[in-house]
Design a protein around this motif. Structure first.
Motif, PDB file in Angstrom:
ATOM      1  N   GLY A 154      28.265 -52.329 -88.573  1.00  0.00           N
ATOM      2  CA  GLY A 154      29.203 -51.214 -88.439  1.00  0.00           C
ATOM      3  C   GLY A 154      28.900 -50.377 -87.215  1.00  0.00           C
ATOM      4  N   THR A 155      27.606 -50.083 -86.999  1.00  0.00           N
ATOM      5  CA  THR A 155      27.180 -49.298 -85.840  1.00  0.00           C
ATOM      6  C   THR A 155      25.969 -49.977 -85.223  1.00  0.00           C
ATOM      7  OG1 THR A 155      27.951 -47.229 -86.837  1.00  0.00           O
ATOM      8  CG2 THR A 155      26.384 -47.053 -85.026  1.00  0.00           C
ATOM      9  N   VAL A 156      26.014 -50.128 -83.896  1.00  0.00           N
ATOM     10  CA  VAL A 156      24.911 -50.724 -83.146  1.00  0.00           C
ATOM     11  C   VAL A 156      24.174 -49.608 -82.422  1.00  0.00           C
ATOM     12  CG1 VAL A 156      24.257 -52.341 -81.334  1.00  0.00           C
ATOM     13  CG2 VAL A 156      26.144 -52.891 -82.872  1.00  0.00           C
ATOM     14  N   ARG A 177      34.056 -58.512 -77.378  1.00  0.00           N
ATOM     15  CA  ARG A 177      33.905 -59.452 -78.491  1.00  0.00           C
ATOM     16  C   ARG A 177      34.470 -58.876 -79.790  1.00  0.00           C
ATOM     17  NH1 ARG A 177      30.313 -63.596 -77.722  1.00  0.00           N
ATOM     18  NH2 ARG A 177      29.620 -63.587 -79.902  1.00  0.00           N
ATOM     19  N   TRP A 178      34.259 -57.576 -80.017  1.00  0.00           N
ATOM     20  CA  TRP A 178      34.765 -56.950 -81.249  1.00  0.00           C
ATOM     21  C   TRP A 178      35.160 -55.514 -80.906  1.00  0.00           C
ATOM     22  CZ3 TRP A 178      35.007 -59.854 -85.727  1.00  0.00           C
ATOM     23  CH2 TRP A 178      35.514 -59.186 -86.853  1.00  0.00           C
ATOM     24  N   PRO A 179      36.421 -55.257 -80.606  1.00  0.00           N
ATOM     25  CA  PRO A 179      36.831 -53.923 -80.125  1.00  0.00           C
ATOM     26  C   PRO A 179      36.515 -52.796 -81.099  1.00  0.00           C
ATOM     27  CG  PRO A 179      38.567 -55.549 -79.739  1.00  0.00           C
ATOM     28  CD  PRO A 179      37.545 -56.214 -80.592  1.00  0.00           C
ATOM     29  N   ALA A 180      36.415 -53.080 -82.392  1.00  0.00           N
ATOM     30  CA  ALA A 180      36.191 -52.008 -83.373  1.00  0.00           C
ATOM     31  C   ALA A 180      34.728 -51.636 -83.528  1.00  0.00           C
ATOM     32  CB  ALA A 180      36.753 -52.425 -84.735  1.00  0.00           C
ATOM     33  N   VAL A 181      33.823 -52.300 -82.828  1.00  0.00           N
ATOM     34  CA  VAL A 181      32.408 -52.006 -83.006  1.00  0.00           C
ATOM     35  C   VAL A 181      32.076 -50.607 -82.464  1.00  0.00           C
ATOM     36  CG1 VAL A 181      31.683 -52.985 -80.802  1.00  0.00           C
ATOM     37  CG2 VAL A 181      30.092 -52.946 -82.721  1.00  0.00           C
ATOM     38  N   ARG A 182      31.157 -49.923 -83.148  1.00  0.00           N
ATOM     39  CA  ARG A 182      30.697 -48.593 -82.718  1.00  0.00           C
ATOM     40  C   ARG A 182      29.285 -48.709 -82.169  1.00  0.00           C
ATOM     41  NH1 ARG A 182      32.745 -47.668 -87.777  1.00  0.00           N
ATOM     42  NH2 ARG A 182      30.642 -47.400 -88.603  1.00  0.00           N
ATOM     43  N   ILE A 183      29.034 -48.023 -81.067  1.00  0.00           N
ATOM     44  CA  ILE A 183      27.718 -48.047 -80.439  1.00  0.00           C
ATOM     45  C   ILE A 183      27.216 -46.615 -80.333  1.00  0.00           C
ATOM     46  CG2 ILE A 183      26.414 -48.587 -78.356  1.00  0.00           C
ATOM     47  CD1 ILE A 183      28.263 -50.908 -77.869  1.00  0.00           C
ATOM     48  N   ARG A 184      26.021 -46.385 -80.878  1.00  0.00           N
ATOM     49  CA  ARG A 184      25.362 -45.086 -80.744  1.00  0.00           C
ATOM     50  C   ARG A 184      24.173 -45.264 -79.816  1.00  0.00           C
ATOM     51  NH1 ARG A 184      22.000 -41.428 -85.189  1.00  0.00           N
ATOM     52  NH2 ARG A 184      21.254 -39.926 -83.636  1.00  0.00           N
ATOM     53  N   ALA A 185      24.201 -44.589 -78.689  1.00  0.00           N
ATOM     54  CA  ALA A 185      23.150 -44.727 -77.682  1.00  0.00           C
ATOM     55  C   ALA A 185      22.201 -43.542 -77.743  1.00  0.00           C
ATOM     56  CB  ALA A 185      23.761 -44.853 -76.285  1.00  0.00           C
ATOM     57  N   GLU A 186      20.917 -43.853 -77.657  1.00  0.00           N
ATOM     58  CA  GLU A 186      19.870 -42.847 -77.494  1.00  0.00           C
ATOM     59  C   GLU A 186      19.177 -43.159 -76.174  1.00  0.00           C
ATOM     60  OE1 GLU A 186      18.864 -40.178 -79.204  1.00  0.00           O
ATOM     61  OE2 GLU A 186      20.535 -40.364 -80.610  1.00  0.00           O
ATOM     62  N   TYR A 187      19.238 -42.181 -75.252  1.00  0.00           N
ATOM     63  CA  TYR A 187      18.748 -42.444 -73.903  1.00  0.00           C
ATOM     64  C   TYR A 187      17.276 -42.085 -73.784  1.00  0.00           C
ATOM     65  CZ  TYR A 187      23.746 -42.686 -73.010  1.00  0.00           C
ATOM     66  OH  TYR A 187      25.069 -43.017 -73.060  1.00  0.00           O
ATOM     67  N   ALA A 188      16.579 -42.880 -72.952  1.00  0.00           N
ATOM     68  CA  ALA A 188      15.158 -42.659 -72.714  1.00  0.00           C
ATOM     69  C   ALA A 188      14.809 -43.214 -71.345  1.00  0.00           C
ATOM     70  CB  ALA A 188      14.313 -43.337 -73.786  1.00  0.00           C
ATOM     71  N   THR A 189      13.736 -42.712 -70.793  1.00  0.00           N
ATOM     72  CA  THR A 189      13.221 -43.262 -69.543  1.00  0.00           C
ATOM     73  C   THR A 189      12.624 -44.633 -69.828  1.00  0.00           C
ATOM     74  OG1 THR A 189      12.697 -41.035 -68.772  1.00  0.00           O
ATOM     75  CG2 THR A 189      11.662 -42.862 -67.610  1.00  0.00           C
ATOM     76  N   VAL A 190      12.941 -45.614 -69.025  1.00  0.00           N
ATOM     77  CA  VAL A 190      12.507 -46.979 -69.294  1.00  0.00           C
ATOM     78  C   VAL A 190      11.397 -47.440 -68.360  1.00  0.00           C
ATOM     79  CG1 VAL A 190      14.710 -47.671 -70.276  1.00  0.00           C
ATOM     80  CG2 VAL A 190      14.367 -47.853 -67.822  1.00  0.00           C
ATOM     81  N   ASP A 213      23.070 -50.323 -88.192  1.00  0.00           N
ATOM     82  CA  ASP A 213      22.700 -51.585 -88.839  1.00  0.00           C
ATOM     83  C   ASP A 213      21.760 -52.433 -87.996  1.00  0.00           C
ATOM     84  OD1 ASP A 213      24.336 -51.024 -91.061  1.00  0.00           O
ATOM     85  OD2 ASP A 213      26.101 -51.727 -89.964  1.00  0.00           O
ATOM     86  N   VAL A 214      21.738 -52.236 -86.701  1.00  0.00           N
ATOM     87  CA  VAL A 214      20.858 -53.000 -85.823  1.00  0.00           C
ATOM     88  C   VAL A 214      20.596 -52.152 -84.578  1.00  0.00           C
ATOM     89  CG1 VAL A 214      22.788 -54.187 -84.698  1.00  0.00           C
ATOM     90  CG2 VAL A 214      20.518 -55.226 -84.649  1.00  0.00           C
ATOM     91  N   ILE A 215      19.400 -52.287 -84.003  1.00  0.00           N
ATOM     92  CA  ILE A 215      19.003 -51.502 -82.831  1.00  0.00           C
ATOM     93  C   ILE A 215      18.702 -52.466 -81.690  1.00  0.00           C
ATOM     94  CG2 ILE A 215      17.319 -49.872 -81.894  1.00  0.00           C
ATOM     95  CD1 ILE A 215      16.857 -48.874 -84.737  1.00  0.00           C
TER      96      ILE A 215
END
Length: 436
Positions: A154-156, A177-190, A213-215
């Motif tokens: 549901g949310t990536v 691939r799946w237009p309805a997918v939701r993405i929640r981003a948490e930003y960090a220095t890499v 559901d997956v990170i």
């Protein structure tokens, strides 16, 4: 208890600090300086986060722990930095030799460095390999612990740098691939000294969200030094402790940081990570169409097989002409019924004849037939009503009441006298009674 308050051996002893006799600030600063001075020279490892060269002949640096938000101030001569074989910049992993100095006027602590060594690539790789063996021995790489992400999350959750190419690739591929997918981003220095704490914080934030559901931890390619944060022990243990499936997409295919081994899924690139966690709606629709077609064919074949089997059953004589068996057996049943009736009649006739014969014999042998020939049954009348049969003259006495049964009734009599051997018994007061 007393303790020396300065380097001078002849300095006076200072009494213990108490509420009545507190130490002045100068004494406290002096004692702190003494304890710090006892550390002597030491070697310290960390990453340079700030480097400033001033015109006064002093260089100021900030040395940060690569796995925690802890740093110390460092000072040295510019010549010490210039003697390094590798140019020292912010983010460089170094080992420094120096001695701590305490400045009572400002109450500050600084490491006075006399030697700086940059950690080489070979040494970094050796330390990473040593850490890899340690984590593998602890079971963090065990394939049995790997979790499978859901088919359609549901949310990536996405851990990456802000406005990075990795973020664009993941969002673009996932939405295609799946237009309805939701993405929640948490930003960090890499990369750099602050990367590990920020990556861990972002990972824990997404792991605490029940809708994720997956990170995916994504970063583009880079040098060995740039990818060092993703081989950090603290980050690897944070990935192992996460309850949400984690996909590692660090660098390109040849890059292999330690977090790839700890994560549940290793993706070659951020684009590959998006393909692994988000299904392709077009491909799934094609697959659904194929499955529906195969289902129709299978159902049609099953119906045809069942119809053929049913037709075969209906064509059998037992079902096509069900009365035929009954008709063929009707004559046999009628014959058996006639035979049964004949046998029953014969048996009844035989038993009737036997019963008649036995009844006649019983009548002939019974007392009624004997009395009909002129005989009688004499009974002695008793008070208890038993009236036993008199079989001998000796059983009666004079005045004994008797009951004499005849074929058509009974009479009462009284014994006058008994004559042995006599053929006639005199009776007095005879009376006729109904037979009982």
């Amino acid at each position: 208890m007393t303790s020396p308050t300065g380097p001078s051996a002849g300095q006076a002893q200072i009494p213990r600090s108490t509420p009545e006799s507190p130490w002045p600030v100068r004494i406290v600063s002096m004692k702190v300086g003494q304890w710090i001075d006892r550390l002597g020279e030491l070697w310290v490892e960390g990453q340079i986060t700030q480097l400033t060269r001033r015109g006064g002949g002093i260089a100021f640096l900030t040395l940060r722990d690569p796995a925690a938000e802890v740093s110390i101030e460092v000072t040295c001569l510019p010549a010490v930095l210039d003697r390094s074989e590798v140019p020292l910049t912010e983010g460089t992993r170094v080992i420094m030799r120096g001695k701590f100095s305490y400045f009572p006027a400002r109450g500050s602590l600084s490491l006075r460095v006399t030697e700086v060594r940059a950690v080489g690539i070979g040494e970094l790789l050796a330390r990473i390999e040593q850490l890899r063996r340690l984590l593998q021995a602890e079971g963090l790489f065990d394939p049995r612990l790997k979790r499978t992400p859901p088919f359609l999350p549901g949310t990536v959750g996405l851990v990456t740098a802000r406005a990075s190419a990795a973020e664009r690739d993941v969002r673009k591929i996932a939405s295609e691939r799946w237009p309805a997918v939701r993405i929640r981003a948490e930003y960090a220095t890499v990369q750099g000294p602050t990367a590990v704490p920020q990556l861990i914080r972002a990972l824990q934030t997404l792991d605490a969200d029940p809708e994720v559901d997956v990170i995916v931890i994504a970063r583009g390619g880079g040098s060995v030094e740039d990818l060092l944060p993703f081989s950090n022990e603290a980050l690897c243990r944070a990935i192992h402790a996460a309850t949400t499936p984690v996909v590692s997409a660090i660098g390109h295919e040849p890059d292999n940081p330690l977090c790839d081994h700890v994560a549940d899924i290793r993706a070659a690139t951020p684009t590959d990570a998006a393909k692994r966690v988000v299904p392709d709606v077009g491909a799934e629709l094609v697959r659904v169409g194929e499955l529906r077609g195969r289902g129709r064919i299978a159902l049609r074949g099953w119906v045809q097989r069942e119809a053929h089997g049913l037709a075969g059953l209906r064509s059998r004589p037992a079902l096509s002409q069900p009365r035929r068996i009954v008709d063929s057996r009707a004559d046999e049943v009628a014959r058996l019924l006639r035979d049964a009736r004949r046998d029953v009649r014969r048996l009844i006739d035989a038993e009737t004849a036997t019963t008649t014969h036995l009844a006649a014999r019983l009548k002939t042998l019974g007392p009624a037939a004997t009395m009909a020939r002129g005989y009688a049954v004499v009974q002695r009348v008793t008070t208890d009503g038993e009236n036993p049969v008199v079989r001998s003259v000796a059983e009666v006495e004079p005045a004994t009441q008797l009951r004499v049964r005849l074929p058509d009734g009974a009479v009462r009599a009284v014994v006058m006298r008994a004559e042995r051997g006599a053929r006639v018994t005199e009776a007095v007061s005879p009376s006729k009674e109904d037979p009982k």
